[in-house]
Design an enzyme around this catalytic site. Structure first.
Site, PDB file in Angstrom:
ATOM      1  N   LYS A   1       0.815  -1.219   0.000  1.00 25.01           N
ATOM      2  CA  LYS A   1       0.000   0.000   0.000  1.00 25.01           C
ATOM      3  C   LYS A   1       0.846   1.265   0.000  1.00 25.01           C
ATOM      4  CE  LYS A   1      -3.662  -2.556   0.104  1.00 25.01           C
ATOM      5  NZ  LYS A   1      -3.010  -3.859   0.044  1.00 25.01           N
TER       6      LYS A   1
ATOM      7  N   GLU B   1      -3.034   8.235   6.138  1.00 30.07           N
ATOM      8  CA  GLU B   1      -3.449   9.155   5.087  1.00 30.07           C
ATOM      9  C   GLU B   1      -4.705   9.893   5.529  1.00 30.07           C
ATOM     10  OE1 GLU B   1      -4.113   6.683   1.706  1.00 30.07           O
ATOM     11  OE2 GLU B   1      -6.108   6.067   2.345  1.00 30.07           O
TER      12      GLU B   1
ATOM     13  N   ASN C   1     -14.748  -1.010   7.430  1.00 37.19           N
ATOM     14  CA  ASN C   1     -13.936  -1.045   6.215  1.00 37.19           C
ATOM     15  C   ASN C   1     -14.007  -2.382   5.488  1.00 37.19           C
ATOM     16  OD1 ASN C   1     -12.752   1.646   6.695  1.00 37.19           O
ATOM     17  ND2 ASN C   1     -11.801   0.622   8.436  1.00 37.19           N
TER      18      ASN C   1
ATOM     19  N   GLU D   1      -8.759   0.606  -7.234  1.00 35.15           N
ATOM     20  CA  GLU D   1      -9.779   1.156  -6.350  1.00 35.15           C
ATOM     21  C   GLU D   1      -9.597   2.664  -6.186  1.00 35.15           C
ATOM     22  OE1 GLU D   1     -10.105  -0.956  -2.705  1.00 35.15           O
ATOM     23  OE2 GLU D   1     -10.529  -2.867  -3.687  1.00 35.15           O
TER      24      GLU D   1
ATOM     25  N   GLU E   1      -5.867   2.140  -4.023  1.00 38.70           N
ATOM     26  CA  GLU E   1      -4.923   1.032  -4.098  1.00 38.70           C
ATOM     27  C   GLU E   1      -5.259   0.193  -5.320  1.00 38.70           C
ATOM     28  OE1 GLU E   1      -5.504  -1.075  -0.475  1.00 38.70           O
ATOM     29  OE2 GLU E   1      -7.407  -1.956  -1.077  1.00 38.70           O
TER      30      GLU E   1
ATOM     31  N   ASN F   1      -5.555  -3.818  -6.278  1.00 40.72           N
ATOM     32  CA  ASN F   1      -5.537  -5.201  -5.813  1.00 40.72           C
ATOM     33  C   ASN F   1      -5.117  -6.089  -6.972  1.00 40.72           C
ATOM     34  OD1 ASN F   1      -6.455  -5.088  -3.014  1.00 40.72           O
ATOM     35  ND2 ASN F   1      -8.319  -4.247  -3.888  1.00 40.72           N
TER      36      ASN F   1
END
Length: 671
Positions: free
Chosen positions: A116, A200, A235, A275, A288, A290
């Site tokens: 990440k 972040e 999340n 994403e 990010e 995946n």
């Protein structure tokens, strides 16, 4: 093309990959741990290899054991599914070094996008908009607080090697930042073997929208539109759909082009997902990438007609992508509901145990819609504490979003699960939520709409009436069967009684019922009224069946039925209600019966789910304040903090770190 592949995963995704491989005439090898010895994916595969004890860290996550299974069976390639080893570049390299193909991207792309922190640095260099934050490694809570102060609250603390909502916390102040840092690191270490975290800026009211990409080893790359994944809890995605009700054509095109450009920049080869978070002005920011198949991939398959697993296998075999971007069409609307083993009425805490009953809705046509159910369990399967609590992914596809949601409501009402707690009541309630139906979504939807958790809604008058109608027809079916038996004994049974009282969740409703002749071999039709409101109801229900299926004034109605001592439990409109059908005279007597009161547990801390005690934060004799941490219990790879509900004094500790507790086990007692 490959002759044999090994699926390095378990559960529904292993079953999903095996289905496509079977359709492609490719033999499959399953791997399994002790807990999965009798799992569905093991029986589906052509061969199966045991890889170790139940904990994933001793079985599914041990790359050398997967390699050895490939050698023992002659598997030419490995499909990793998602989670576990799917985004570990070292595993990909290990396979390549031994002449085995990894069905996924190359190590370079996995390293660039799988981490990440590194992925954001890479994206920034590639000119992709990213969310403001600190991409460096953070060593301790004090440094986390300092960085959060520089960025500005709220902030998101995230595991560098994370995914699936693990190792992720939102902090709104210094105290939450310290606590969130510790919890995120601990979860990251236990889930991924990597405790690095970064921070972040958290964008308020964001939507989580992702783009599916597909690329081959010959320089071709396309996108297959977007998925809206904004309905999340802690999340963790709960409901997904394709396409998004929020994007316009221009934004969709821009996001798709950016996702493809990013994939090409890292020489991506396989199916992957970029994403984004999207704000109220449709500005989108890279979140990010995946580098694997996503849990929610079925909704994309339903609206595009493209089998993503098949494409992954073909790309890995060196074939050229046969799909051009301008040939991709999004047809209709698809919705996916994740069925989890968790109790929505107790803070969505995990539930484990055996599936005493597991009857999903039938796949295929449902009116004008289509039902799909991706699952890795069957009746009798064990939901273990070692893995993710997902039971199934229920999907519906229809011409419009409204029709897909309506079909999902019906499908959920037909989904029967017993033996463990599950989130179907929550999903059913969500399908009827006005804000969800209007498409006014954000990742804070559940927190905003259910700030105090999901409590069982009070049944509406309409729900009570529906339950009364269903309960009365069940009683009529029972009496009809009894009458047939009595007729065989040549004993006169008399006419079916017209007036009844249905007791639904403590409410008494006057019901009249007049059976009408149905078609030969077809449903029995009743003309019925509840408290004066009239309907025509038709059903072919027979005693002992579940679900109950019929029509109410020509509109389909489905309900689940359970017999419990002297009452019938009915699941209708997303709620379980208790029903009794009584004669008017018996109903008057029933009103006089006293109600049972539950035992007082206010002076105890009960374990809310089966799990492992990670820590006890207090000692006997200690005074605690409301909100203070009492214990941490781990279940399904998630750490759950148990806090004091009021000021009290701890009088006795009944558990210690390392103990495995059952649900409602007493952890400690108070004065």
């Amino acid at each position: 093309m490959f002759k044999k592949i090994l699926v390095a995963n378990r559960g529904e995704i292993a079953c999903r990959v095996i289905k496509t491989a079977r359709a492609m005439n490719i033999a499959t090898v399953a791997v399994y741990s002790d807990a999965d010895r009798r799992a569905v994916h093991v029986g589906m595969a052509d061969e199966a290899v045991h890889v170790g004890p139940s904990p994933a860290g001793e079985s599914y996550l041990v790359a050398e054991k997967i390699l050895e299974a490939c050698r023992a069976t002659g598997a030419e390639a490995v499909h990793p599914g998602y989670g576990f080893l799917s985004e570990r570049a070292s595993f990909c390299e290990l396979l390549e070094e031994n002449g085995i193909v990894f069905i996924g991207p190359k190590p370079k792309a996995i390293r660039a996008m799988g981490d990440k922190i590194e992925s954001k640095l890479f994206a920034e260099k590639a000119g992709v908009n990213i969310v403001p934050g600190h991409m460096g490694i953070i060593e301790d809570p004090a440094e986390a607080v300092r960085i959060a102060g520089e960025i500005g609250y709220p902030v998101m603390i995230k595991a560098s090697a994370g995914g699936g909502g693990k190792g992720m916390r939102i902090a709104w102040n210094d105290a939450e930042c310290r606590d969130g840092f510790d919890r995120a690191r601990s979860e990251a270490s236990s889930s991924f073997g990597d405790d690095r975290v970064f921070i972040e800026k958290f964008i308020v009211d964001p939507r989580h929208i992702e783009i599916q990409v597909l690329a081959d080893s010959h320089g071709n790359a396309i996108h297959l539109g977007e998925r809206e994944c904004s309905i999340q809890r802690r999340n963790q995605k709960v409901v997904e759909e394709a396409p998004s009700p929020y994007l316009d054509a221009e934004t969709r095109r821009a996001m798709g082009e950016q996702a493809v450009a990013l994939a090409q920049a890292v020489d991506y080869q396989s199916a992957g997902t970029v994403e984004f978070i999207v704000d109220a002005e449709r500005n989108f920011y890279f979140l990010e990438m995946n580098t694997r198949l996503q849990v929610e991939h079925p909704v994309t398959e339903l609206v595009t007609g493209i089998d993503l697993v098949e494409q992954m296998i073909r790309v890995a075999a060196g074939e050229t992508l046969q799909i051009a971007q301008d040939a991709v069409r999004l047809e209709g609307w698809a919705v996916e509901s994740r069925i989890y083993a968790e109790d929505p009425f107790r803070g969505f805490l995990p539930s484990i145990g055996r599936l005493a009953r597991y009857r999903p809705p039938q796949e295929g046509p449902l009116g004008d819609a289509t039902v799909r159910n991706d699952t890795g369990v069957t009746e009798g399967s064990e939901i273990a504490m070692f893995y993710d609590p997902m039971i199934a992914k229920l999907c519906t596809h229809a011409a419009t979003r409204e029709a897909a949601i309506d079909a999902m409501s019906v499908a959920l009402s037909r989904f029967e699960i017993e033996g463990i707690e599950h989130n179907i009541p929550f999903l059913a309630a969500l399908m009827e939520h006005p804000r969800w139906r209007e498409g006014r979504l954000s990742t804070a939807f559940i927190a905003e709409e259910y700030p105090d958790g999901f409590a069982r809604p009070t049944p509406s008058a309409e729900t009570l009436r529906r339950a009364a109608l269903v309960a009365t027809t069940i009683e009529m079916a029972r009496k009809a069967r009894l009458d047939r038996h009595i007729d065989r004994l040549r004993v006169h049974s008399g006419a079916i009684q017209r007036d009844w009282v249905a007791k639904i969740d403590g409410e008494y409703l006057a019901v009249t019922v007049v059976p009408e002749a149905g078609t030969a071999g077809g449903p029995v039709q009743y003309r019925m009224s509840v408290d004066g409101a009239e309907w025509v109801l038709a059903t072919d229900y027979e005693p002992g069946q579940s679900p109950w299926i019929g029509t109410l004034d020509g509109v389909e109605l489905a309900a689940q039925v359970r017999s419990r001592e002297n009452v019938t439990a009915i699941f209708v409109d997303g709620l379980w209600v208790e029903a009794k059908v009584l004669s008017p005279a018996i109903a008057e007597l029933d009103r006089l019966m006293p109600e049972k009161t539950p035992p007082d547990t206010s002076k105890m801390l009960l374990c809310p789910m089966p799990g492992l005690v990670v820590s006890i934060a207090v000692s006997e004799g200690q005074e605690v304040k409301a909100g203070e941490t009492l214990a941490v219990v781990e279940a399904m790879k998630m750490e759950n903090i148990l806090r004091a509900e009021r000021d009290a004094t701890v009088t006795r500790l009944n558990a210690k770190p390392g103990d495995s507790l059952a649900v409602d086990a007493v952890i400690m007692e108070f004065e």
